[in-house]
Structure formats: C-alpha cells, structure tokens
Design an enzyme around this catalytic site. Structure first.
Site, short mmCIF file in Angstrom:
data_model
loop_
_atom_site.label_atom_id
_atom_site.label_comp_id
_atom_site.label_asym_id
_atom_site.label_seq_id
_atom_site.Cartn_x
_atom_site.Cartn_y
_atom_site.Cartn_z
N ASN A 199 0.85 -1.20 0.00
CA ASN A 199 0.00 0.00 0.00
C ASN A 199 0.88 1.24 0.00
OD1 ASN A 199 -0.41 -1.41 2.84
ND2 ASN A 199 -0.74 0.73 3.32
N ASP A 200 0.68 2.21 0.85
CA ASP A 200 1.24 3.55 0.71
C ASP A 200 2.71 3.65 0.26
OD1 ASP A 200 -0.98 3.48 2.34
OD2 ASP A 200 -0.10 4.65 3.95
N GLN B 117 4.79 0.47 1.83
CA GLN B 117 4.22 -0.47 2.79
C GLN B 117 4.12 -1.84 2.11
OE1 GLN B 117 2.36 0.52 6.24
NE2 GLN B 117 4.42 1.25 5.85
N SER C 43 3.42 3.81 7.85
CA SER C 43 3.94 4.80 6.90
C SER C 43 4.80 5.86 7.55
CB SER C 43 2.78 5.46 6.17
OG SER C 43 2.28 4.55 5.23
N ASP D 113 2.03 8.26 10.62
CA ASP D 113 2.44 8.72 9.28
C ASP D 113 3.20 10.06 9.34
OD1 ASP D 113 0.88 6.51 8.71
OD2 ASP D 113 -0.84 7.67 8.01
N GLU E 25 -4.97 10.74 7.58
CA GLU E 25 -3.80 9.88 7.40
C GLU E 25 -2.81 10.56 6.46
OE1 GLU E 25 -5.16 5.37 8.02
OE2 GLU E 25 -5.69 6.10 6.05
N TRP F 72 -8.59 1.35 -0.46
CA TRP F 72 -9.04 0.35 0.52
C TRP F 72 -10.44 -0.09 0.16
CZ3 TRP F 72 -5.42 -1.61 3.36
CH2 TRP F 72 -4.31 -0.84 3.71
C1 FRU Z 1 -2.92 4.54 4.89
C2 FRU Z 1 -2.52 3.75 6.12
C3 FRU Z 1 -1.62 4.58 7.01
C4 FRU Z 1 -0.86 3.53 7.76
C5 FRU Z 1 -0.67 2.47 6.72
C6 FRU Z 1 -0.64 1.08 7.27
O1 FRU Z 1 -3.27 3.77 3.79
O2 FRU Z 1 -3.68 3.31 6.83
O3 FRU Z 1 -2.30 5.48 7.86
O4 FRU Z 1 0.36 4.02 8.24
O5 FRU Z 1 -1.74 2.60 5.80
O6 FRU Z 1 -0.30 0.15 6.28
#
Ligand code: FRU
Length: 492
Positions: A39-40, A56, A100, A169, A223, A306
C-alpha cells in the site's frame, strides 16, 4: 524473531514466490511488489544523487499484514532497481507493523521516520493500539539500523485524542535550519487533525501545536499528511478518512486532498483554504511528496483504494504506485502533471494523421497492454468526446468530456463486481480544445486532461484480447489534431 532471521525468511520467500505470480495484470512501468501486498508510498527521498521510494509491504500474502518497508532506487526517476527490504516489524514498539513514514538526507545519512504500530486487545474505554514515531538510518542508503532512542515521538499528553489513539504517518521537512514533522491524529471528538513537532537533530522532538484540524465534513482521521511547497505556494496534502459524499464529490471510501495555505511557524498553525481532491478517479490514496533539488515538488500515490476489489490478489500480488507526478499552481488551483522524466520512457510511437470523425473510430496500433496515449482534440463541432478502454467488454472504462457542462465523467464496469460506477471532475477551462494523456499499464489507467486540470486514476482488468480503445464523438464532429500512442520502456 531476530531481524537477521526475519530478513532471511522474507527474502527467501520473495525469491521463491516472485517467479510464480501471474503477470497478466502486472505493471511494466509502475513500481509494484514482486509478490505479496503493497500500500502507501513511503520514505520518498533524494539521497546521494538518487531517488528513493519505499512502500508499505507484506511479502507473505497478497493482502494486508504486519507491515515491512520495501525499497526501490533510481537515478533518473523512471528506471528503478530493487534493493533489499529496508524495515521489518522486529522491535517491541513496531511489533505489529512499520507503518507509513518519510525519508530525508542529513549529514550524509538517509533517515527514515516511521510509525511503530502495536495492537492492543480492545477493552471498552481503552485504546486499541499504541502508535509512536521511530527513527532508522543508513549510511549506504541500503541497510538501515533503528535508532537506540526509539520511539522518538510519542503522543503528547497535552493533546486530547480519540479513544483509539490514532497517531501515525510522520512527514518531515526543513525550514530555517530546523526540522518539522507533521503527524496524523484524531481529536477527542473523533475528527481528523494533524500535529506539528519540531527538532534540531531528528532525534529529540518537541510538540508545537495542532497544525490543522477538520471542520465540517472533513473526516474522522487524517492519514498520511504532507507539507508541500511548489511554485511559491504552500500546501497541506493528506488522506482524510470518513468524508461523506457531497453530490458527485468524495464518492470514494477515503479521499486524498490538498489545501493551499500559509504556515505560521511562530504559532505552529497552517492557515488554509478549502479541501480539493488531488485525483478524481477510483483508485488513488496516501500520496506522498518529495522536494527535489531542482525545486520541483514530486508526488507518488498508491494506485488503489481500501476496500476496492483487487482481482490481482488471485495472481499472487496486489497493489502498485502511481507514476511520479509534479505539483504545480496554475489559474488559482493545484494541478498535477506526469513528471517530465516520463518522456524518457517513450520508445516506438504510433502516430495517426489529423482526423475528423462523426462516429466511433479506433486505431488498431493503439490497442496495446501498456503505453502512453497522447492526443489533442478540437471540440468546436461537437458537444464532447468519449474515450473507451476495453470498449464493449465487461471491464470497460470510459472517459466522457462534456464541454458544455465543463465536466468529465469516468465510468468503470467491473466483471468482478458486476457494477458500473462513475466519478466526476470539473474541467473549468474546457472549451473547444481538449488535451488527453493516458498512461495505460495492464491493470491501470492514469488520465490527465488539459495538462493536469483534472486527473483520474483507476485500476481495470481487461483480458489481452479486449484491449480496444475507441474514440466516440458526442453530438457532432470531433477533430483529432494530434494522436500518438507511445510504447514505453520497462522500469526494472
Ligand atoms: C494509509 C494507512 C496509514 C498507515 C498504513 C498502514 O493507507 O492506513 O495510515 O500508516 O496505511 O499500512
């Protein structure tokens, strides 16, 4: 498990499983995991003449799990090499995930500031997590060591916060010789806020102030906040959860937005204007910015959302980054355009002569799995133009420009869900001229209209033989003044 064993286990798993993923939807010019889930984007940094992107990552299954950080490096922003995994959830303060965070160079070292996430058994009236900010550093830009003094930032006692103590984050920038970090959080009333911290050395931090917080329909948690500077303007970029749809706006589960404003470093407050989407498509989240030495502010996002269906999970991988984009200020608003380095990826070109069309047209040379479509249109003889990808098939995506309404609509049909959905964006300057740049990469489309005035990103999952692009005039005759499809180089 000791870090060395975690590393060995993860790298062995990746080496054994990356060759097994199915590649029918796997991108060729986007960063994506070799197998497993991403992800991020994280840790975007310029270090010793190279660009670093982390993300991530959970290697063991194509779904979210305890987060690691994966790592890719580039000299030119468009050709990348993979480096070993950078962070593992191997400490008491990050045992359930290295969430993140950001990256930056200081004194010849590459520093990462990230969120250590620990899950607690939920009890009524008690938080379900402990989130703190931790530091890691590397001399060679490849091997990272976590700081002895971790965690370096804890949720300040004087800050009122929501029951679950969301606090994550961190993103650092420098101003007047000092370091500032913005961290996402919630207020006691469960509305999104971002907290400002200050440091001289990245290790000792003090809390300054609530830098900004949600007002009205601006979400319950902010976030991935970023402070960004471009073209003489300052902005807060973040990903609010829980913004409710307003007519045709904010239809995704979560949003990624920009607020222009002015940072008051004395007060620790960011005074800002309204909240605008950065991308109007279905799949765009958690963007992070990077200020690069030539003054530009670059941005990379996660090209997913998501709770979207993610059909590539059945192929052993999931998720990808967007292409790098540049942020600019034009006609009183923020625009995002592909980073100019994307031109370096262009290879063979398939050009069409200027054409007038009053019914659907298609150019077989353009029906490819990956590449860039670059076209310009004169709409003076029509109401608008629709462009269909995988035209007529189950996973069709359509972009429809209505010049009279000054609006573009993105529609997506999905074989996986059987649904058809739409998103909309304004095209304020759309009169008779329309420019279109689309990056198509097997399972994604990133659509830039009128030089970034509207950007719409989406995943889509057609079969190889369904790659058909059709241009369809709306109520009249459209003239295509330029139309080129470029094949693009692989980035790894
Ligand atoms: C955003 C998030 C962040 C967190 C990460 C966890 O997509 O929820 O806030 O750090 O993903 O994977």
């Amino acid at each position: 498990m000791p870090t060395s064993d975690m590393r060995a286990e993860a790298e062995a798993f990746i080496a054994a499983n990356a060759p097994k993923i199915k590649r029918r939807w796997y991108p060729r010019f986007h960063i994506a995991p070799r197998c497993g889930w991403c992800n991020d984007p994280n840790g975007l940094a310029w270090f010793k003449g190279e660009y670093h992107v982390f993300y991530q990552y959970y290697p063991f299954e194509p779904k979210w799990g305890p987060m690691h950080w994966a790592h890719a490096v580039s000299r030119d922003l468009v050709h990348w090499r993979r480096e070993p995994l950078a962070l593992f959830p191997d400490q008491p303060y990050d045992a359930d995930g290295c969430f993140s965070g950001c990256g930056l160079e200081k004194d010849g070292k590459l520093y990462l500031l990230y969120t250590g996430h620990v899950d607690l058994m939920k009890k009524p009236g008690k938080p379900d997590r402990i989130e703190t900010q931790a530091l890691a550093f590397s001399r060679d830009g490849v091997h990272f060591e976590k700081a002895a003094g971790n965690p370096v930032i804890k949720l300040p006692e004087e800050v009122s916060t929501g029951e679950d103590h969301h606090f994550r984050d961190p993103k650092v920038w420098q101003h007047a010789g000092r370091y500032y970090a913005v961290v996402g959080a919630q207020t006691a009333e469960n509305v999104g806020q971002v907290l400002l911290f200050e440091s001289e050395n990245l290790e000792d931090w003090s809390f300054r102030h609530v830098m900004a917080k949600a007002e009205g329909n601006q979400g319950f948690m902010w976030e991935c906040p970023n402070f960004a500077e471009f073209d003489g303007h300052e902005a807060l970029i973040f990903s609010p959860q829980g913004v409710k749809p307003e007519g045709r706006r904010f239809l995704n589960l979560h949003q990624s937005v920009v607020m222009l404003g002015k940072m008051d470093y004395e007060a620790g407050i960011f005074y800002h204007g309204s909240m605008e989407l950065l991308d109007y498509g279905f799949d765009f989240y958690a963007p992070q910015v990077m200020q690069v030495p030539d003054g530009r502010c670059l941005l990379v996002g996660w090209l997913n959302m998501w709770e979207s269906t993610m059909p590539e999970q059945e192929d052993g991988w999931c998720g990808q980054m967007t292409i790098p984009r540049e942020l600019h200020y034009r006609n009183d608003r923020v625009v995002t355009v592909p980073a100019r380095e994307m031109l370096e990826l262009r290879k063979a070109e398939h050009s069409q002569p200027a054409t007038d069309f009053d019914k659907e047209v298609s150019f077989p040379d353009w029906n490819r799995e990956t590449g860039e479509l670059c076209a310009e249109f004169d709409l003076s003889g029509a109401r608008g133009l629709a462009v269909h990808f995988a035209a007529g098939f189950e996973d069709e995506v359509s972009v429809m420009v209505d010049k009279e309404k000054g609006e573009v609509r993105l529609s997506r049909k999905s074989a996986a869900t059987g649904r058809e959905e739409s998103r909309w964006a304004r095209l304020p300057s759309s009169q008779d001229k329309l420019s279109l740049r689309v990056f198509e990469d097997r399972s994604s489309l990133e659509i830039f209209l009128n030089e970034g005035e509207a950007v719409l990103s989406t995943r889509f999952y057609p079969k190889t033989e369904e790659r058909v692009i059709v241009l369809e005039p709306q109520e009249g005759t459209v003239r295509m003044t330029k139309g080129v499809f470029y094949e693009l180089d692989d980035i790894f």
